[in-house]
Design a protein around this motif. Structure first.
Motif: not given
Length: 215
Positions: A6-23
């Motif tokens: 997938a590389g820099s696909s749309a899904l990889v990008e979305l996963a990165a921008i909505i991720s949070v560590a804690d909580p």
């Protein structure tokens, strides 16, 4: 699981921008909603999702198919389900209305998870409800319509696990994209206002112990 090609696909990008560590992400769904809306409202989203699908290797295609399912109203395609991530990504491809069978999406129901969605193509009637639950929370006693809107291509929205809605009608060729949280409740509920019948829905993967005890 689907990141190899997938590389820099749309899904990889979305996963990165909505991720949070804690909580946990599920406790910060307002953060997910805002980031998802910014990402989803780009005019080239359909092209980017199409490009992602076309880049899948045969092995990745098999993984998508294995995790996807058919419902009474639509095909639910699981595009991304990484065990370490607190969310999953889906495409819902609605069947022609004439092929619908009475089921979950067109009943009044909630979900075991939060989700954000955007309408990629087509349109549907979206109704939101309040629901009065039984004292034990395991059934619906009554519902009341809050509002009814026609969702059109490009519209986005959010549903939380305790909220109730239904989609009684959808145009042919309607497709939506969704980001879902992991399950936060053990079951969901649905309600038929015509028969005043309530159902509790427990996922099959949570019933293995019951099956074992029943043997």
């Amino acid at each position: 699981m689907l990141t190899k090609s997938a590389g820099s696909s749309a899904l990889v990008e979305l996963a990165a921008i909505i991720s949070v560590a804690d909580p946990p992400v599920v406790d910060l769904w307002e953060h997910v909603r805002g980031r998802f809306r910014e990402w989803a409202e780009r005019p080239d989203l359909r092209d980017r999702l199409r490009a992602h699908l076309r880049r899948l290797t045969p092995q990745e295609e098999m993984r998508v198919v294995a995790k996807s399912r058919e419902t009474t109203t639509h095909f639910a395609w699981c595009l991304r389900d990484e065990p370490a991530e607190p969310f999953t990504f889906w495409l819902h491809e609605y069947k022609p209305q004439q092929d619908w069978r009475q089921g979950y999406a067109d009943s009044i129901h909630n979900h075991r998870y939060h989700f954000c969605t955007i309408l990629l193509a087509g349109s549907y009637l979206h109704e939101r409800f309040t629901a009065r639950l039984a004292a034990d929370g395991r059934s619906i006693e009554d519902t009341a319509l809050l509002r009814s809107t026609r969702a059109l291509e490009g519209d986005s929205g959010t549903m939380l696990a305790h909220e109730f809605h239904r989609i009684p009608k959808a145009a042919d060729d309607t497709v939506t994209f969704l980001v879902k949280s992991r399950a936060i409740t053990p079951w969901s509920l649905s309600y038929d206002p015509d028969t005043r019948t309530s159902h509790r829905h427990v996922p099959v993967e949570a019933r293995l112990e019951e099956l074992t005890n029943a043997l």
